[in-house]
Design a protein around this motif. Structure first.
Motif, PDB file in Angstrom:
ATOM      1  N   ASP A 156       0.808  -1.226   0.000  1.00 59.61           N
ATOM      2  CA  ASP A 156       0.000   0.000   0.000  1.00 59.61           C
ATOM      3  C   ASP A 156       0.843   1.281   0.000  1.00 59.61           C
ATOM      4  N   ARG A 406      -4.401   3.774  -3.358  1.00 58.81           N
ATOM      5  CA  ARG A 406      -4.912   3.440  -2.031  1.00 58.81           C
ATOM      6  C   ARG A 406      -5.739   4.567  -1.418  1.00 58.81           C
ATOM      7  N   ASP A 410      -9.408   4.062  -0.121  1.00 54.04           N
ATOM      8  CA  ASP A 410      -9.748   4.315   1.292  1.00 54.04           C
ATOM      9  C   ASP A 410     -10.894   5.317   1.405  1.00 54.04           C
ATOM     10  N   ASN A 431      -1.946  -2.986  -4.037  1.00 54.82           N
ATOM     11  CA  ASN A 431      -2.231  -1.691  -3.399  1.00 54.82           C
ATOM     12  C   ASN A 431      -3.465  -1.703  -2.505  1.00 54.82           C
ATOM     13  N   VAL A 432      -4.315  -2.718  -2.615  1.00 55.81           N
ATOM     14  CA  VAL A 432      -5.646  -2.598  -2.014  1.00 55.81           C
ATOM     15  C   VAL A 432      -5.998  -3.691  -1.002  1.00 55.81           C
TER      16      VAL A 432
END
Ligand code: 9PG
Length: 593
Positions: A156, A406, A410, A431-432
């Motif tokens: 991330d 990210r 978010d 990344n997630v």
């Protein structure tokens, strides 16, 4: 195979210029801090990997593209094979041999296309093989030490890439690279990098990869507890010409099907970027559609490409300052980050990226998700979400491409709440973790098995284009991720028997592959026009899927015995089922144990 650290390098993006600035140093001891130009890299070798950080010790800001450790692989029994893990949902994954295969990016002349394969959208060096986030290196020897599984311990903060190449001096070099994409570090600023684990234990690559995925998932708070999911999606029959009538005709018969989710895909929106408003094909609007789906006892689902915006969308017209830019010849220009002629948008299908480093954009994304959930949608398919990774000028230059993705995710999670099911698609997978409930883990399926070279739409894109064979290969290659990092979405099964080039055996091979994977089971046919056997086929996929998924839920995802053997692996096993797909013949066998 022995790993010997030779050097540490950093790549700086120098002001205004496209050229990199590379410096390297000599061999480092096990734990040390070394200066690489203006940056200091601190590295600790552990028994099971390495931990590292980077700091800017210069007087001015630096834009850091990569930090890397170069290792020499000693005692390799050639040929050396590499499991190449793809960057985003649609990227291919599979085995390549050093000196034989080349990197897919070398065939692409377009950064968009190169960027589908890798975190670094710049072309690979000739002869170099690249893998993203994790990899397996295996040489031709047998016994311990002939296979190593590597994986970044997070994803991330920045991406992580493994590059292997044979040097002119005969040495095989492994480059373990933290990809920061030109993120700016202030003078004195220090950043911890994601650690990298090395696993030399014996075991099948599938098992060792799932062990890595387990650790990476646990430390990132992976969301892995959603129930087994069966759903319908409008895309693969109606595509972007879907109408409200199409949706309603399918909804009217959906009670006869075991769907948990009923998902509207691309084609309803007023414009790319304007997700609350429908176009003329959907006169009722989103609230009414969601409540009508709910009335049938299913979760209403909706597709959006939240980080893209069409040049002529309302969001761009009202907030031109929300998009990312690029330095053009005569000043700043909007950054074009994708091209899809079907979307129109005023610039022949070129799309802009919303700047996810701008707090106002994050506020917009959060509110958008909150509004879609308030409209009744509890399942969001977030697509084309690689959009913030493209090189350009972003409001906060300190953010890496991974962080840009990210931040956007978010914000959506904040607005959507904890109860909403979020499916990532077209997403840089690393990344997630911890924010999505599921990820698409392969390219789009299609009513055909394999593509011919002449089908290529853009140079270098062939193995990303929709095809069932490619979906099989991704489903097998990434099966180890299921319920370790998220739930896997292998893409829809193909129940249609008309308007398809897939014969019954090929469709069955794909059914079995989806089933044994334990992942999401999506249907995307026009329910009114499928043949009489369609429902029985779905029931069988669901029955097998639940068994495989139960095992994955207990920590044992499906495994492939030919992950390192074949270019395109086709063998997948769970506790009670074993499927072997012959990817060339488009046939399969299923064994129950
Ligand atoms: C909607 C679709 C579906 C599908 C997604 C994604 O390269 N391309 O031009 C390209 C177009 C579409 C695409 C993938 C790549 O498919 O995977 O399920 O939601 O978008 O547009």
């Amino acid at each position: 195979m022995e790993l010997v650290i030779e050097a540490i390098t950093a790549t700086l993006d120098t002001e205004g210029g496209p050229h990199d600035h590379i410096r390297s140093i000599g061999v480092v001891p096990a734990s040390d801090a070394v200066m690489v130009g203006p940056v200091q890299v601190s590295l600790t070798l552990r028994a099971d990997g390495l931990s590292w950080s980077v700091a800017n010790r210069g007087d001015g800001p630096v834009r850091l593209r990569t930090v890397a450790v170069l290792l020499r692989l000693a005692g390799v029994v050639e040929p050396l094979r590499m499991f190449r893990h793809g960057y985003q949902s649609w990227s291919p994954s599979g085995v390549a041999t050093l000196g034989v295969h080349d990197d897919p990016s070398v065939h692409a002349n377009f950064p968009f296309v190169q960027g589908v394969y890798h975190a670094d959208s710049r072309r690979a060096r000739d002869g170099e093989l690249r893998s993203e986030w994790c990899t397996v290196l295996a040489d031709a020897g047998v016994g311990p030490g002939h296979q190593v599984v590597f994986g970044f311990e997070g994803g991330d903060q920045h991406d992580g890439t493994f590059r292997v190449r044979g040097r002119e001096d005969g040495v095989i070099e492994l480059r373990i690279e933290a990809f920061l994409g030109g993120a700016m570090l202030r003078p004195g600023e220090e950043r911890k990098l994601h650690g990298v684990s090395f696993d030399l234990a014996e075991g099948t690559p599938s098992e060792l990869l799932s062990r890595w995925a387990h650790r990476a998932g646990r430390s990132a708070g992976a969301r892995v507890s959603a129930p087994f999911l069966v759903g319908w999606c409008s895309w693969y029959h109606f595509f972007d010409s879907v109408t409200e009538g199409d949706l309603r005709r399918n909804l009217a018969v959906a009670d006869d099907w075991p769907f948990d989710v009923f998902q509207l895909d691309d084609g309803y929106q007023a414009a790319i970027g304007d997700w609350r408003d429908t176009n003329a094909k959907f006169p009722s609007g989103l609230d009414v559609l969601a409540s009508d789906i709910s009335a049938h006892g299913m979760k209403p689902g909706i597709w959006l490409a939240p980080f893209l915006a069409a040049p002529d969308s309302e969001v761009v017209r009202l907030h031109p300052e929300w998009i990312a830019h690029v330095q053009g010849e005569s000043g700043l220009e909007p950054l074009r980050s994708w091209w899809n002629p079907a979307w129109g948008g005023g610039e022949d299908g070129f799309m802009y990226s919303l700047d996810t480093t701008n707090p106002d954009v994050l506020g917009h994304l959060e509110q958008l998700a909150r509004d879609l959930v308030a409209a009744g949608f509890s399942y969001l398919k977030l697509d084309f979400t690689f959009a913030p990774t493209i090189d350009g000028l972003w409001a906060d230059p300190a953010r890496t491409p991974a962080e840009r993705v990210r931040l956007g995710y978010d914000a959506i999670r904040r607005g959507a709440g904890e109860e909403t099911f979020i499916l990532g698609c077209g997403v840089p997978l690393a990344n997630v973790v911890g924010v999505v409930d599921a990820n698409r883990i392969g390219p789009d399926v299609a009513p055909l098995w394999a593509l011919k070279p002449a089908d290529e739409i853009v140079s270098g894109y062939l193995n990303v284009q929709p095809a069932t064979r490619s979906a099989v290969s991704a489903t097998v290659a990434r099966s180890f991720m299921h319920r370790q990092l998220w739930l896997n979405d292998p893409d829809c099964i193909m129940l249609r028997s008309t308007v398809t080039e897939l014969g019954p055996a090929a469709a069955e091979a794909w059914d079995r592959c989806v089933a044994v994977s334990g992942g999401l089971v999506m249907v995307s046919d026009d329910l009114e026009s499928v043949g009489p056997d369609a429902r029985a086929r779905l029931d069988e996929v669901v029955a097998i899927g639940r068994v495989s998924d139960d095992e994955a839920r207990q920590g044992v995802p499906p495994r492939s015995s030919d992950l390192m053997e074949d270019d395109v692996p086709g063998t997948l096993s769970s506790a009670h089922f074993h499927v072997v797909v012959d990817v060339d013949a488009a046939t399969s066998t299923l064994r129950e144990t």
